[in-house]
Design an enzyme around this catalytic site. Structure first.
Site, PDB file in Angstrom:
ATOM      1  N   THR A   1       1.656 -74.337  20.869  1.00  0.00           N
ATOM      2  CA  THR A   1       2.411 -73.904  19.697  1.00  0.00           C
ATOM      3  C   THR A   1       3.227 -75.044  19.102  1.00  0.00           C
ATOM      4  OG1 THR A   1       4.265 -72.491  19.048  1.00  0.00           O
ATOM      5  CG2 THR A   1       4.171 -73.109  21.344  1.00  0.00           C
ATOM      6  N   ASP A   2       3.537 -74.932  17.808  1.00  0.00           N
ATOM      7  CA  ASP A   2       4.409 -75.925  17.175  1.00  0.00           C
ATOM      8  C   ASP A   2       5.842 -75.854  17.708  1.00  0.00           C
ATOM      9  OD1 ASP A   2       5.119 -73.496  15.994  1.00  0.00           O
ATOM     10  OD2 ASP A   2       4.810 -74.154  13.925  1.00  0.00           O
ATOM     11  N   GLU A   3       6.174 -74.739  18.393  1.00  0.00           N
ATOM     12  CA  GLU A   3       7.559 -74.570  18.859  1.00  0.00           C
ATOM     13  C   GLU A   3       7.955 -75.586  19.918  1.00  0.00           C
ATOM     14  OE1 GLU A   3       8.875 -70.674  19.699  1.00  0.00           O
ATOM     15  OE2 GLU A   3       7.652 -69.762  18.148  1.00  0.00           O
TER      16      GLU A   3
ATOM     17  N   TYR B   1      10.551 -69.399  26.136  1.00  0.00           N
ATOM     18  CA  TYR B   1       9.134 -69.385  25.752  1.00  0.00           C
ATOM     19  C   TYR B   1       8.644 -70.792  25.406  1.00  0.00           C
ATOM     20  CZ  TYR B   1       5.112 -69.193  22.627  1.00  0.00           C
ATOM     21  OH  TYR B   1       3.912 -69.448  22.018  1.00  0.00           O
TER      22      TYR B   1
ATOM     23  N   LYS C   1       5.890 -73.367  27.236  1.00  0.00           N
ATOM     24  CA  LYS C   1       4.697 -73.886  26.546  1.00  0.00           C
ATOM     25  C   LYS C   1       4.732 -75.426  26.567  1.00  0.00           C
ATOM     26  CE  LYS C   1       1.809 -71.945  24.793  1.00  0.00           C
ATOM     27  NZ  LYS C   1       0.549 -71.338  25.299  1.00  0.00           N
TER      28      LYS C   1
ATOM     29  N   TYR D   1      16.309 -60.788  10.776  1.00  0.00           N
ATOM     30  CA  TYR D   1      17.328 -61.439  11.611  1.00  0.00           C
ATOM     31  C   TYR D   1      18.209 -62.326  10.723  1.00  0.00           C
ATOM     32  CZ  TYR D   1      14.459 -60.403  15.795  1.00  0.00           C
ATOM     33  OH  TYR D   1      13.743 -59.793  16.793  1.00  0.00           O
TER      34      TYR D   1
HETATM   35  P1  NAD Z   1      -0.370 -62.192  22.830  1.00  0.00           P
HETATM   36  O1  NAD Z   1       0.920 -61.951  23.545  1.00  0.00           O
HETATM   37  O2  NAD Z   1      -0.783 -61.302  21.715  1.00  0.00           O
HETATM   38  O3  NAD Z   1      -1.586 -62.189  23.885  1.00  0.00           O
HETATM   39  C1  NAD Z   1      -1.502 -62.823  25.120  1.00  0.00           C
HETATM   40  C2  NAD Z   1      -2.664 -62.328  25.989  1.00  0.00           C
HETATM   41  O4  NAD Z   1      -2.602 -63.024  27.243  1.00  0.00           O
HETATM   42  C3  NAD Z   1      -2.612 -60.825  26.303  1.00  0.00           C
HETATM   43  O5  NAD Z   1      -3.898 -60.257  26.190  1.00  0.00           O
HETATM   44  C4  NAD Z   1      -2.121 -60.788  27.749  1.00  0.00           C
HETATM   45  O6  NAD Z   1      -2.578 -59.635  28.460  1.00  0.00           O
HETATM   46  C5  NAD Z   1      -2.707 -62.078  28.305  1.00  0.00           C
HETATM   47  N1  NAD Z   1      -1.957 -62.598  29.458  1.00  0.00           N
HETATM   48  C6  NAD Z   1      -0.629 -62.862  29.537  1.00  0.00           C
HETATM   49  N2  NAD Z   1      -0.315 -63.332  30.739  1.00  0.00           N
HETATM   50  C7  NAD Z   1      -1.487 -63.390  31.443  1.00  0.00           C
HETATM   51  C8  NAD Z   1      -1.809 -63.809  32.751  1.00  0.00           C
HETATM   52  N3  NAD Z   1      -0.879 -64.247  33.609  1.00  0.00           N
HETATM   53  N4  NAD Z   1      -3.109 -63.740  33.148  1.00  0.00           N
HETATM   54  C9  NAD Z   1      -4.067 -63.287  32.295  1.00  0.00           C
HETATM   55  N5  NAD Z   1      -3.806 -62.867  31.053  1.00  0.00           N
HETATM   56  C10 NAD Z   1      -2.527 -62.926  30.625  1.00  0.00           C
HETATM   57  O7  NAD Z   1      -0.273 -63.708  22.366  1.00  0.00           O
HETATM   58  P2  NAD Z   1      -0.903 -64.437  21.087  1.00  0.00           P
HETATM   59  O8  NAD Z   1       0.053 -64.354  19.969  1.00  0.00           O
HETATM   60  O9  NAD Z   1      -2.301 -63.994  20.914  1.00  0.00           O
HETATM   61  O10 NAD Z   1      -0.891 -65.944  21.608  1.00  0.00           O
HETATM   62  C11 NAD Z   1      -2.018 -66.489  22.283  1.00  0.00           C
HETATM   63  C12 NAD Z   1      -1.737 -67.950  22.576  1.00  0.00           C
HETATM   64  O11 NAD Z   1      -1.525 -68.657  21.357  1.00  0.00           O
HETATM   65  C13 NAD Z   1      -0.510 -68.209  23.441  1.00  0.00           C
HETATM   66  O12 NAD Z   1      -0.793 -69.261  24.324  1.00  0.00           O
HETATM   67  C14 NAD Z   1       0.561 -68.627  22.440  1.00  0.00           C
HETATM   68  O13 NAD Z   1       1.520 -69.469  23.036  1.00  0.00           O
HETATM   69  C15 NAD Z   1      -0.278 -69.356  21.419  1.00  0.00           C
HETATM   70  N6  NAD Z   1       0.247 -69.400  20.041  1.00  0.00           N
HETATM   71  C16 NAD Z   1       0.607 -68.250  19.404  1.00  0.00           C
HETATM   72  C17 NAD Z   1       1.030 -68.304  18.077  1.00  0.00           C
HETATM   73  C18 NAD Z   1       1.404 -67.057  17.313  1.00  0.00           C
HETATM   74  O14 NAD Z   1       1.798 -67.150  16.153  1.00  0.00           O
HETATM   75  N7  NAD Z   1       1.268 -65.867  17.878  1.00  0.00           N
HETATM   76  C19 NAD Z   1       1.114 -69.535  17.427  1.00  0.00           C
HETATM   77  C20 NAD Z   1       0.755 -70.703  18.118  1.00  0.00           C
HETATM   78  C21 NAD Z   1       0.307 -70.613  19.421  1.00  0.00           C
HETATM   79  O1  TDX Z   2      12.155 -58.125  13.493  1.00  0.00           O
HETATM   80  C1  TDX Z   2      12.156 -59.354  13.327  1.00  0.00           C
HETATM   81  N1  TDX Z   2      12.894 -59.883  12.314  1.00  0.00           N
HETATM   82  C2  TDX Z   2      12.951 -61.217  12.062  1.00  0.00           C
HETATM   83  O2  TDX Z   2      13.642 -61.639  11.123  1.00  0.00           O
HETATM   84  C3  TDX Z   2      11.382 -60.247  14.164  1.00  0.00           C
HETATM   85  C4  TDX Z   2      10.554 -59.701  15.294  1.00  0.00           C
HETATM   86  C5  TDX Z   2      11.433 -61.602  13.884  1.00  0.00           C
HETATM   87  N2  TDX Z   2      12.199 -62.082  12.874  1.00  0.00           N
HETATM   88  C6  TDX Z   2      12.174 -63.527  12.573  1.00  0.00           C
HETATM   89  C7  TDX Z   2      12.312 -64.462  13.755  1.00  0.00           C
HETATM   90  C8  TDX Z   2      11.473 -65.658  13.332  1.00  0.00           C
HETATM   91  O3  TDX Z   2      12.239 -66.539  12.531  1.00  0.00           O
HETATM   92  O4  TDX Z   2      10.871 -63.786  12.035  1.00  0.00           O
HETATM   93  C9  TDX Z   2      10.366 -65.060  12.462  1.00  0.00           C
HETATM   94  C10 TDX Z   2       9.064 -64.864  13.207  1.00  0.00           C
HETATM   95  O5  TDX Z   2       9.364 -64.196  14.432  1.00  0.00           O
HETATM   96  P1  TDX Z   2       8.237 -63.891  15.544  1.00  0.00           P
HETATM   97  O6  TDX Z   2       7.160 -63.087  14.947  1.00  0.00           O
HETATM   98  O7  TDX Z   2       8.946 -63.367  16.746  1.00  0.00           O
HETATM   99  O8  TDX Z   2       7.627 -65.345  15.784  1.00  0.00           O
HETATM  100  P2  TDX Z   2       8.249 -66.761  16.275  1.00  0.00           P
HETATM  101  O9  TDX Z   2       9.445 -66.555  17.123  1.00  0.00           O
HETATM  102  O10 TDX Z   2       8.346 -67.643  15.080  1.00  0.00           O
HETATM  103  O11 TDX Z   2       7.039 -67.255  17.250  1.00  0.00           O
HETATM  104  C11 TDX Z   2       5.665 -67.058  16.855  1.00  0.00           C
HETATM  105  O12 TDX Z   2       5.100 -68.249  16.379  1.00  0.00           O
HETATM  106  C12 TDX Z   2       4.911 -69.276  17.305  1.00  0.00           C
HETATM  107  C13 TDX Z   2       4.850 -66.517  18.020  1.00  0.00           C
HETATM  108  O13 TDX Z   2       5.421 -65.329  18.511  1.00  0.00           O
HETATM  109  C14 TDX Z   2       4.747 -67.556  19.113  1.00  0.00           C
HETATM  110  O14 TDX Z   2       3.890 -67.097  20.139  1.00  0.00           O
HETATM  111  C15 TDX Z   2       4.178 -68.817  18.536  1.00  0.00           C
HETATM  112  O15 TDX Z   2       4.191 -69.836  19.501  1.00  0.00           O
END
Ligand code: NAD
Ligand code: TDX
Length: 331
Positions: A120-122, A147, A151, A204
């Site tokens: 992730t970019d985080e 988190y 990562k 938020y």
């Molecule tokens: P998500 O929480 O929707 O899905 C995570 C999946 O991993 C789930 O199916 C869960 O059951 C599985 N999992 C968790 N722990 C596990 C373990 N110990 N063993 C096996 N399976 C396990 O997450 P997502 O948003 O789909 O993110 C997927 C990946 O992409 C993560 O590595 C996250 O850091 C990365 N990522 C997410 C975002 C975003 O915007 N959501 C952005 C950049 C990177």
């Molecule tokens: O109810 C809300 N109101 C609100 O203002 C929630 C749930 C979030 N927020 C804000 C917090 C963040 O600034 O919105 C923005 C996005 O929040 P999230 O969806 O929780 O994402 P973020 O914390 O930015 O992280 C996401 O992007 C990077 C993914 O969850 C991560 O897995 C990924 O690495």
């Protein structure tokens, strides 16, 4: 190729499997623990001949090693992924994100299987709103939350295993994804489903935080480009120039759903809330020739709203518990 996709029942992993099924001939084995965020139904529609599902924890070394042995490439999505949860209970993040990645790296080392690590970019921390620089592959790591710290640690493990043991690995760090199958604890689906059940959306703080949105289909095509053309040992940043404030996104959702754009509540801010993320994806674009297909955020958002409207049975059961957990924290 035979791909082992960890976390393939989650949001981005499942979208990646659907993308693979549509655009390649690869066979797919998903290994997923099915935490609250994983859903077997996310993989419905993929030809059963091409997909094997294994319910297991990625910290289970014998299972992961056996699966790696039978694969050409591991694509590692599995992680605990929600910042707010990591602030409440960090331990599962250490287990799945750090120990999980360690276990996969050891499996890759002992079997010689290539591994692509999804990050992730985080990991880079946050930027000021007016900073002209965006994150690049050279930006120093500076994670803020449990988190993002786990990562960042998992990325460091991958780099060390490449250098010390010659593991054939690549890393990608992507910005905020949106699209179908995203858990309703996350910002965009939380607001859409709130509106669908007649609850006011929750922003938020002042909502001035910036996220760099990318459609999950574009994340999938970028990962595929790295698998096909990426150089071993390299890191690629994935982003599609989608910077928006949370306030802008909130008002866009409300407008697209026919509501007053100011019909939302300001709620307690996230502790340590990162201000801005922004990705410079020049390396990915120039070296691998990748271009995003989803350039119109409003159109992608409208399609995502339609998906949640059409799939109420997919999210309805989790809604009350998810909102109750937020309410306990004043959010
Ligand atoms: P998500 O929480 O929707 O899905 C995570 C999946 O991993 C789930 O199916 C869960 O059951 C599985 N999992 C968790 N722990 C596990 C373990 N110990 N063993 C096996 N399976 C396990 O997450 P997502 O948003 O789909 O993110 C997927 C990946 O992409 C993560 O590595 C996250 O850091 C990365 N990522 C997410 C975002 C975003 O915007 N959501 C952005 C950049 C990177
Ligand atoms: O109810 C809300 N109101 C609100 O203002 C929630 C749930 C979030 N927020 C804000 C917090 C963040 O600034 O919105 C923005 C996005 O929040 P999230 O969806 O929780 O994402 P973020 O914390 O930015 O992280 C996401 O992007 C990077 C993914 O969850 C991560 O897995 C990924 O690495």
């Amino acid at each position: 190729m035979r791909l082992l996709v960890t976390g393939g029942a989650g949001f981005i992993g499942a979208n990646f499997c659907h993308h693979l099924a549509r655009t390649t001939d690869h066979t797919i084995t998903v290994v997923d623990k099915l935490t609250y965020a994983g859903n077997r139904a996310n993989l419905e529609g993929i030809d059963a001949q091409r997909l094997t599902f294994v319910e297991a924890d990625v910290t289970d070394a014998p299972t992961v090693t056996r699966l790696a042995e039978a694969s050409d490439v591991i694509v590692h999505f599995a992680a605990e992924s929600h910042n707010d949860n990591s602030l409440r209970e960090p331990r599962p993040f250490v287990d799945s994100n750090l120990l999980g990645t360690f276990t996969l790296l050891e499996a890759a080392r002992h079997t010689g299987t290539r591994l692509h690590h999804i990050s992730t970019d985080e990991v880079y921390g946050d930027l000021e709103l007016d900073d002209p620089q965006r994150f690049t592959e050279e930006t120093a790591y500076n994670p803020s939350s449990p988190y993002s710290a786990t990562k960042a640690g998992s990325d460091m493990l991958v780099r060390a295993w490449v250098r010390s043991f010659g593991v054939q690995a690549t890393i990608s760090n992507c910005s905020n994804n949106y699209g179908p199958y995203q858990h309703i604890e996350k910002f965009i689906p939380r607001q859409i489903t709130n509106i669908l059940i007649g609850r006011r959306p929750k922003l938020y703080g002042a909502g001035l935080n910036v996220r760099d949105w990318i459609h999950t289909e574009d994340h999938s095509s970028a990962v595929l480009a790295i698998l096909e053309r990426g150089r071993i040992g390299e890191t690629y940043l994935i982003g599609a120039d989608g910077e928006k404030t949370n306030l802008e996104v909130m008002r866009a959702i409300l407008s697209l759903m026919g509501q007053d754009p100011d019909a939302f509540d300001h709620v307690t801010d996230r502790p340590g809330h990162d201000l801005r993320y922004a990705i410079d994806a020049t390396k990915l674009r120039e070296e691998l020739g990748w271009v995003p297909a989803f350039r119109d955020f409003e159109a992608g958002l409208a399609a995502t709203i339609d998906w949640y409207r059409d799939h109420e049975s997919w999210w309805r059961e989790a809604k009350e518990a998810t909102e109750a957990a937020y309410a306990r924290r004043g959010q």
